[in-house]
Structure formats: structure tokens, C-alpha cells
Design a protein around this motif. Structure first.
Motif, short mmCIF file in Angstrom:
data_model
loop_
_atom_site.label_atom_id
_atom_site.label_comp_id
_atom_site.label_asym_id
_atom_site.label_seq_id
_atom_site.Cartn_x
_atom_site.Cartn_y
_atom_site.Cartn_z
N ASP A 10 2.48 25.11 20.22
CA ASP A 10 3.60 24.18 20.10
C ASP A 10 3.90 23.59 21.49
O ASP A 10 3.49 24.17 22.50
CB ASP A 10 4.80 24.99 19.57
N ASP A 12 7.31 21.70 22.64
CA ASP A 12 8.70 21.80 23.11
C ASP A 12 9.23 23.23 23.06
O ASP A 12 9.21 23.86 21.99
CB ASP A 12 9.61 20.91 22.27
N GLY A 13 9.70 23.72 24.18
CA GLY A 13 10.24 25.09 24.21
C GLY A 13 9.14 26.13 24.25
O GLY A 13 9.42 27.33 24.28
N THR A 14 7.89 25.67 24.24
CA THR A 14 6.75 26.59 24.32
C THR A 14 5.99 26.28 25.61
O THR A 14 6.05 27.05 26.56
CB THR A 14 5.85 26.44 23.08
N ASP A 170 7.85 28.81 19.37
CA ASP A 170 9.22 29.30 19.59
C ASP A 170 10.21 28.91 18.49
O ASP A 170 11.23 29.55 18.32
CB ASP A 170 9.79 28.75 20.91
N GLY A 171 9.94 27.83 17.77
CA GLY A 171 11.00 27.25 16.93
C GLY A 171 10.94 27.67 15.47
O GLY A 171 9.95 28.22 15.00
N ASP A 174 8.14 26.23 13.38
CA ASP A 174 6.79 26.77 13.60
C ASP A 174 6.39 27.78 12.53
O ASP A 174 5.24 28.19 12.46
CB ASP A 174 6.71 27.46 14.97
MG MG Z 1 9.14 24.39 19.92
#
Ligand code: MG
Length: 238
Positions: A10, A12-14, A170-171, A174
Motif C-alpha cells: 500500500d 499512503d500510511g504504509t 495499514d488501512g 486493505d
Molecule cells: Mg494506507
């Protein structure tokens, strides 16, 4: 013969430390966006609808959005070392993002990481003829309405190629792609879903943790997955 592995990562945020699409939406989207986010959190709308509704609330200024994205972009520790490790093991790194997408290549190029990634599946954000942002989702499932980018289909395709797939994310969204992976490296909301659904997983904090995770066996996930990317899409929206 050496076992073949692959990573589905992933963005974003990963790869980045924050979710840049979320930051853009919060910063530019105003009170209208807050309502959209609440609907998403209440599971009244899926991510695909979130993208569409949120994009319309953004100011029609691509340069301004990109400038902010670049300002916020920070790469999670160990990512460059992880890319070198994956290359040394001949495991492709496939990036799949269900965000706005326009900042991914500029960020990766800025940090000199773009050339080390094998494939990037992302959405495209563009200004339409009415002057509003719109999100194009070239990797959406043909009928499923949940995801903009069908990450599960990328995982399934890698498995059909004989790869043992490690999913890194992370989300909450996912969870669909992760439900098809042979092993999930999960943090934040994805970690909660892995625990809830019993996916084989390990918790991670940075990419040095990912390097330590062994290559998994390949498993048939068709019964336990949350969706059917080769069939009608999502099984149950939960
Ligand atoms: Mg993410």
C-alpha cells in the motif's frame, strides 16, 4: 528451485508515514468533507464513493494540492533497505494505492525510489470539463462497487504467477487485498482486521520489520477471502 515471492505494498500510511489523501481531504475539503468521512467511517459508503465525493470538494488547483502533498511526504524508515532486500531476493515490489494517486510518482521520484519499484497500480485524479476534480479508477473491478483500485485482483494475479504474496498495509480498506495474501504485514486499522478475521499476519512498525519476515507458503484463500476479484467482487460488506 528458489521459491518465488512478491510484495504487494500500500502507499499512503504504509510507504509514507501519513495518509496523504486523507490529509489533503481534511485540509482542503472543509465541513462538507467531514460529512463524507463520517459516512465512510459508518460504512454507509465504500472507498470508491469516498474518492468520488471527496474529489469534488477539493479546490481546482492541481499545483496547490501537489505542493501540499510534497510538503507532507515522509518515507517510512527502512523502505529503501527493504527495496534493496526485495531485489536481492528477486521478489517484485508491487505498489497499489486507492488514494488520489497524483502525488505517488512525484514523491517516489523526489526520494529517488521510483526506479526501484516494479509496478504501480494507482488511481488518477484530473480536472473535468466542469472544473471539478474527478477520480479515474482504471483498476476497479468491473462490477464490485467497493474499492477504486481492486488490490485483491493484483494479489490473485501474483499468486496465479506462482508467487507467495506478502501484503504490507495499514488501512481498513486493505482488508480485501490482504484477505487473499499468504501473509499480511499489518499495522493500525489493518492489524485490527487481521486479528478479527484470523488472517496469518505479523505486526510491523517500519520496513526493517518487513525484512525480518520469512517468505510464507502459498495458501488457497478463496474460501476465507472477503471478496472474489475473479468473480462478482465483494462477498459481504463488513
Ligand atoms: Mg494506507
Amino acid at each position: 528451485m528458489t521459491a518465488k515471492g512478491a510484495y504487494l505494498v500500500d502507499f499512503d500510511g504504509t510507504i509514507t508515514t501519513i495518509d496523504i489523501s486523507q490529509e489533503i481531504a481534511t485540509f482542503f475539503g472543509g465541513t462538507e468533507y467531514a460529512k463524507i468521512e463520517q459516512m465512510y467511517r459508518n460504512k454507509e459508503i465504500p472507498i470508491r464513493k469516498w474518492l468520488q465525493l471527496t474529489a469534488e470538494k477539493l479546490p481546482p488547483d492541481p499545483d496547490k494540492l501537489l505542493e501540499k502533498a510534497m510538503e507532507w511526504a515522509e518515507i517510512r524508515p527502512g523502505f529503501e533497505e527493504f527495496l534493496s532486500f526485495a531485489r536481492s531476493k528477486e521478489r517484485p515490489v508491487v505498489v497499489a494505492s486507492d488514494g488520489f494517486g497524483f502525488y505517488i510518482e512525484p514523491i517516489l521520484r523526489h526520494f529517488d525510489l521510483f526506479e526501484q519499484i516494479d509496478v504501480i497500480y494507482k488511481n488518477n485524479t484530473f480536472l473535468n470539463s466542469k472544473g471539478f476534480f474527478e477520480v479515474n479508477t482504471p483498476y476497479a473491478h468491473r462490477t464490485c462497487h467497493v474499492c477504486g483500485n481492486c488490490k485483491a485482483s493484483h494479489v490473485v494475479w501474483l499468486k496465479e504467477e506462482g508467487k507467495r504474496v506478502t501484503y504490507i498495509g495499514d488501512g481498513s480498506n486493505d482488508r480485501y487485498g490482504a484477505s487473499w495474501a499468504d501473509h499480511v504485514c499489518a499495522r493500525d486499522q489493518l492489524l485490527n482486521y487481521c486479528r478479527e478475521y484470523g488472517f496469518a499476519h505479523s505486526q510491523w512498525s517500519d520496513f526493517y520489520d518487513i525484512i525480518k519476515v520469512d517468505l510464507p507458503e502459498q495458501y488457497d484463500r478463496s474460501k476465507d477471502s472477503l471478496c472474489e476479484p475473479r468473480g462478482s467482487g465483494v462477498k459481504v460488506l463488513k
